[in-house]
Design an enzyme around this catalytic site. Structure first.
Site, PDB file in Angstrom:
ATOM      1  N   LYS A 160       0.545  -6.821   4.113  1.00 12.44           N
ATOM      2  CA  LYS A 160       0.162  -6.738   2.658  1.00 12.44           C
ATOM      3  C   LYS A 160       1.081  -7.465   1.575  1.00 12.44           C
ATOM      4  O   LYS A 160       0.573  -8.101   0.892  1.00 12.44           O
ATOM      5  CB  LYS A 160      -0.352  -5.166   2.574  1.00 12.44           C
ATOM      6  N   SER A 184      12.219   0.051  -6.297  1.00 11.83           N
ATOM      7  CA  SER A 184      10.666  -0.453  -6.151  1.00 11.83           C
ATOM      8  C   SER A 184      10.752  -1.767  -6.286  1.00 11.83           C
ATOM      9  O   SER A 184      11.353  -2.738  -7.146  1.00 11.83           O
ATOM     10  CB  SER A 184       9.901   0.349  -7.455  1.00 11.83           C
ATOM     11  N   ASP A 217       5.867   3.692   2.956  1.00  7.63           N
ATOM     12  CA  ASP A 217       4.553   3.537   2.960  1.00  7.63           C
ATOM     13  C   ASP A 217       4.079   4.371   4.388  1.00  7.63           C
ATOM     14  O   ASP A 217       2.960   4.697   4.744  1.00  7.63           O
ATOM     15  CB  ASP A 217       3.860   2.355   3.152  1.00  7.63           C
ATOM     16  N   ARG A 264      -3.585   5.220   3.619  1.00  4.29           N
ATOM     17  CA  ARG A 264      -2.707   5.501   4.672  1.00  4.29           C
ATOM     18  C   ARG A 264      -2.910   7.079   4.869  1.00  4.29           C
ATOM     19  O   ARG A 264      -2.492   7.452   6.079  1.00  4.29           O
ATOM     20  CB  ARG A 264      -1.418   5.308   4.176  1.00  4.29           C
TER      21      ARG A 264
HETATM   22  C1  S3P Z   1       5.224  -2.816  -2.336  1.00  2.00           C
HETATM   23  C2  S3P Z   1       6.209  -2.009  -2.587  1.00  2.00           C
HETATM   24  C3  S3P Z   1       6.295  -0.416  -2.424  1.00  2.00           C
HETATM   25  C4  S3P Z   1       5.201  -0.116  -1.400  1.00  2.00           C
HETATM   26  C5  S3P Z   1       3.923  -0.639  -1.801  1.00  2.00           C
HETATM   27  C6  S3P Z   1       3.942  -2.376  -1.616  1.00  2.00           C
HETATM   28  C7  S3P Z   1       5.166  -4.253  -2.697  1.00  2.00           C
HETATM   29  O1  S3P Z   1       6.010   0.188  -3.637  1.00  2.00           O
HETATM   30  O2  S3P Z   1       4.843   1.378  -1.507  1.00  2.00           O
HETATM   31  O3  S3P Z   1       2.951  -0.303  -0.801  1.00  2.00           O
HETATM   32  O4  S3P Z   1       4.482  -5.007  -1.927  1.00  2.00           O
HETATM   33  O5  S3P Z   1       6.052  -4.697  -3.223  1.00  2.00           O
HETATM   34  P1  S3P Z   1       7.125   0.328  -4.720  1.00  2.00           P
HETATM   35  O6  S3P Z   1       7.435  -0.981  -5.415  1.00  2.00           O
HETATM   36  O7  S3P Z   1       6.348   0.960  -5.932  1.00  2.00           O
HETATM   37  O8  S3P Z   1       8.228   1.063  -4.130  1.00  2.00           O
END
Ligand code: S3P
Length: 434
Positions: free
Chosen positions: A23, A167, A319, A392
């Site tokens: 994703k 993040s 995740d 999830r």
């Molecule tokens: C993601 C980063 C993560 C993850 C999310 C997808 C991304 O979140 O939990 O499902 O594609 O950059 P955070 O950046 O909030 O940690």
């Protein structure tokens, strides 16, 4: 789809599966392809509700995106988009909202982003505040903490930002904004979050400098760079593969998960399964489009032991914690997850959801502010699971239901379409052929 009823316990799975594509990489391929000059072709893109939200928003700001022979073809706009005529809707997707805020902040026009009820309750200040510091004018609900937000974009100036929560959405939003800013934008991360934006920027001919030292990682990107359209091949999403890996370790038999992204910022779940005593191996390790890929083989039937998972390890499996909790609840002894407070701000409060549902299934789990402690039990019992619309949670508790005694009902199976529309079809055909 009606509620899904599962009757456990399933004793054995056997076979192979290529779960849908990653994703995070799919979102980024659409965004970078739109920002670049020239044409980008994306193979194996994930078609799910979240990635479609990104695609629709990019179309609303003028990007031409078509499908041809299963590939997605993007006509890049050289980072010059057009003002959207309506509100942009990121639906359930935090990645869409946050990354697009970074992009829209660089554009000299007015735009508004909103999302569904879950996304409108999630924190946006973590992106809004540094983007304002770069010069973007952003207004929103609760002083910009919540969607909808309205953005007056403009030429930004570079900043140095410390990404304390690790993040990747924050880092990526700032790197994307940095591409359209004057000067060199720096993001410092004490723990490296998923690094797909950095890797993909390079694949598009961009220059990103990463300096890694003991205290953390400094990522630098210069504004005004021109990206060139390229070819992206998306690997299978480890976060989706994880549900099948869990099913394999909790039953007998052998499963081969094909083409899985094993980037070290993402494969923490598989490494933790190994620490617990599971038989997990990476076969045919290779690099595809700048990302490490492997076929992951899991042999079930091994005894699993409780483990501790802490601060530094969390981002690489953020995740996967709901499904890890299910595995932990059936391992021997005590398992502890700490430093995972971010789980409270995902599509639902995942610490609360995991503890409530596992307790209902007979697990011995104690909720902490930033994680949980679970004492393994020998079996779970089926129950009714209310997913809260969180994909999830739905998939993790489908796996829990399959290995539990008796019947489990998943009230809202449709929410899996956020990341894995064919989850139940793949799962039931695997079980049927095992
Ligand atoms: C993601 C980063 C993560 C993850 C999310 C997808 C991304 O979140 O939990 O499902 O594609 O950059 P955070 O950046 O909030 O940690």
């Amino acid at each position: 789809m009606k509620p899904v009823k599962i009757r456990g316990p399933l004793r054995r799975v056997k076979g192979e599966i290529r779960t849908p594509s990653d994703k995070s990489i799919s979102h980024r391929s659409l965004i970078l392809g739109s920002i670049a000059e020239g044409v980008t072709r994306v193979r194996n893109i994930l078609r799910s509700a979240d990635t479609l939200a990104t695609l629709e928003i990019l179309r609303s700001i003028g990007t031409e995106i078509v499908e041809e022979d299963g590939e997605v073809i993007i006509k890049g706009r050289g980072y010059k988009f057009k003002e959207p005529s309506d509100v942009l809707n990121a639906k359930n997707s935090g990645t869409t909202a946050r990354l697009m805020m970074g992009v829209l902040s660089t554009q000299p026009f007015f735009s508004v982003i909103t999302g569904d009820e879950s996304l409108r309750s999630r924190p946006m200040g973590r992106v809004v505040i540094p983007l304002r510091e770069m010069g973007a004018e952003i207004m929103g609900r609760n002083l910009g903490e919540n969607l909808p937000v309205a953005i007056n974009g403009r030429r930004l100036r570079a900043i140095s930002h410390t990404n304390r929560r690790s993040s990747a959405q924050v880092k990526s939003a700032l790197l994307l904004a940095g591409l359209g800013a004057e000067g060199i934008t720096e993001v410092f991360e004490p723990i490296l979050s998923r690094d797909h934006t950095e890797r993909m920027l390079r694949a598009f001919g961009g220059k990103v400098v990463v300096i890694s030292e003991e205290e953390g990682h400094l990522i630098k990107v210069a504004g005004g760079q021109v990206l060139r359209g390229t070819e992206v091949i998306c690997p299978a999403d480890p976060s989706s593969s994880a549900f099948f890996a869990a099913l394999a370790v909790l039953t007998d038999g052998e499963l081969l998960l094909r083409d899985v992204l094993v980037n070290p910022t993402r494969d923490g779940f598989f490494r933790k399964l190994i620490d617990m005593g599971a038989d997990v191996s990476y076969l045919d390790e290779r690099e595809v489009a700048g990302e490490p890929i492997a076929d992951v083989r899991i042999k079930g039937g091994k005894e699993l032991n409780g483990i501790k998972v802490g601060g530094n390890e969390i981002p690489s499996m953020i995740d996967e914690i709901p499904i890890l909790a299910v595995v932990m609840s059936l391992a021997r002894g005590r398992s502890v997850v700490r430093g995972a407070k971010e789980l409270r701000f995902k599509e639902s409060d995942r610490i609360k959801a995991v503890c409530q549902h596992l307790r209902k299934m007979g697990a011995n789990i104690e909720e902490l502010d930033d994680g949980f402690v679970v004492e393994g039990v020998s079996s779970l019992k089926g129950t009714e699971i209310s997913t809260g619309g969180d994909h999830r949670i739905a998939m993790a508790f489908t796996v829990a239901g399959l290995v539990a005694e008796g019947e489990t009902i998943i009230d809202d199976p449709d929410c899996v379409s956020i990341s894995y529309p064919g989850f139940y079809k793949d799962l039931f055909s695997l079980i049927e052929n095992s």
